[in-house]
Design an enzyme around this catalytic site. Sequence first.
Site, mmCIF file in Angstrom:
data_model
loop_
_atom_site.group_PDB
_atom_site.id
_atom_site.type_symbol
_atom_site.label_atom_id
_atom_site.label_comp_id
_atom_site.label_asym_id
_atom_site.label_seq_id
_atom_site.Cartn_x
_atom_site.Cartn_y
_atom_site.Cartn_z
ATOM 1 N N ARG A 256 11.114 22.269 18.714
ATOM 2 C CA ARG A 256 10.457 22.048 19.972
ATOM 3 C C ARG A 256 9.191 21.400 19.849
ATOM 4 N NH1 ARG A 256 13.256 26.926 21.631
ATOM 5 N NH2 ARG A 256 14.849 26.592 23.083
ATOM 6 N N LYS B 15 10.888 30.261 22.850
ATOM 7 C CA LYS B 15 10.505 30.626 24.380
ATOM 8 C C LYS B 15 10.848 32.167 24.463
ATOM 9 C CE LYS B 15 12.003 26.231 26.548
ATOM 10 N NZ LYS B 15 13.083 25.717 27.566
ATOM 11 N N HIS C 138 11.863 15.303 22.031
ATOM 12 C CA HIS C 138 12.933 15.971 22.594
ATOM 13 C C HIS C 138 14.258 15.063 21.938
ATOM 14 C CE1 HIS C 138 14.407 19.513 24.574
ATOM 15 N NE2 HIS C 138 15.374 18.628 25.309
ATOM 16 N N ARG D 68 14.902 15.905 18.387
ATOM 17 C CA ARG D 68 15.438 17.329 18.631
ATOM 18 C C ARG D 68 16.989 17.213 18.846
ATOM 19 N NH1 ARG D 68 14.839 23.104 19.481
ATOM 20 N NH2 ARG D 68 16.145 23.553 21.225
ATOM 21 N N HIS E 210 18.477 28.278 21.259
ATOM 22 C CA HIS E 210 18.993 28.447 22.580
ATOM 23 C C HIS E 210 19.302 29.826 22.881
ATOM 24 C CE1 HIS E 210 20.537 24.083 22.279
ATOM 25 N NE2 HIS E 210 19.036 24.039 22.969
ATOM 26 N N TYR F 14 26.328 19.386 22.300
ATOM 27 C CA TYR F 14 26.596 18.669 20.994
ATOM 28 C C TYR F 14 27.931 18.061 20.456
ATOM 29 C CZ TYR F 14 21.571 19.177 21.243
ATOM 30 O OH TYR F 14 20.175 19.352 21.758
#
Length: 356
Positions: free
Chosen positions: A204, A228, A304, A307, A330, A339
């Site tokens: 990210r 995150k 992004h 990515r 994730h 994806y």
Amino acid sequence: MDKQMKLHYMNRIDEKLSDLPWFVTEFIDSRKRKLSPTTLLNYCHDYIIFFDWLVAEHFTTASRKDIGLASLETLTIRDVENFLSFLEYKLGNTKLTINRKLSALKSLFDYLQNKAETSDLKPYIQRNVMAKMELNAIKESQETMANRIEGKILREDDFESFRQFVAYDFGEMNKENKRIYNFHQFNRERDTAIISLILGSGLRLSEVAGINLEDIDLNKALVRVIRKGNKEQYVYFSKQALLDIESYLQIRESRYVPDKLESSLFIAAPIGRKGKNRRLTQRSIEKLVEKYAAAFGKPTLTVHSLRHSFATRYHLENNDVPRLRNQLGHSSIQTTMIYTHLTDEEMRKAVNNMDR
């Protein structure tokens, strides 16, 4: 996020709070232990837009900083709907962005009604109009999301073409403009390393900007990042990214002349005689990607979407969703499943090629 970066964001938050009502400062202070500095800074930006709108629409005669709690209690649902329309039609915000701004306001109003107390133990506001407001309903299937992303990513040979463009071709394209050419020559190893790292790891934007020298393990091609939720993770990057990072590190000290205490991996050259090196900010990285993307003929490319490009290629070549989920950081495997839809067309072509 390291201490230096966190301090930078906290200073920016304090700057914004100095021109916001006192109760906003109190709310932000109450959330500093639970929310990231970037989230809190976004809150401040959202509140500035909201309070400026209140002033412009004559809901108050006070300045932004001096708006009182009474002005918030008298707002109606229609008033808030008008503000949301202003965000959409005047500022051009998407429904997702409007949801984020509305969520920030909901959090503030919830604090004022249900958490903050006056000296006689009463809530700051009795009436909370934001509690009555609903977020925009946004439902997209994974296939719809995949179709939306598909035109904004790099495919197959584009990976190396874009990398080569950043490393060499952009400079050749601008050889007649000495300022642009010299700037590119000065930063091309650094910029190539950044692009190559994102394309070779799927990191990210915040993770790339936050990397320190000690976070990189060149022997194992690993980088330590804070994901995150403040989770520490070691992420692999590609051999090409390793080569480009090594090339950048070879010239980092001699060209950028960083202070001994400068630990940031990606830095900007000092400005002026007494200027100091500084970590490349997230916005600086965004801008350099935008610059190269526009010149490359793919202006929709962003950090992004780079990515996304990595994730699409990884899934096509490895077909391992659990490992891809871990690589991307994730929290839900459903997010990673997008994806599988992005690569449907490639899978179809591969099957058809078997008949040749």
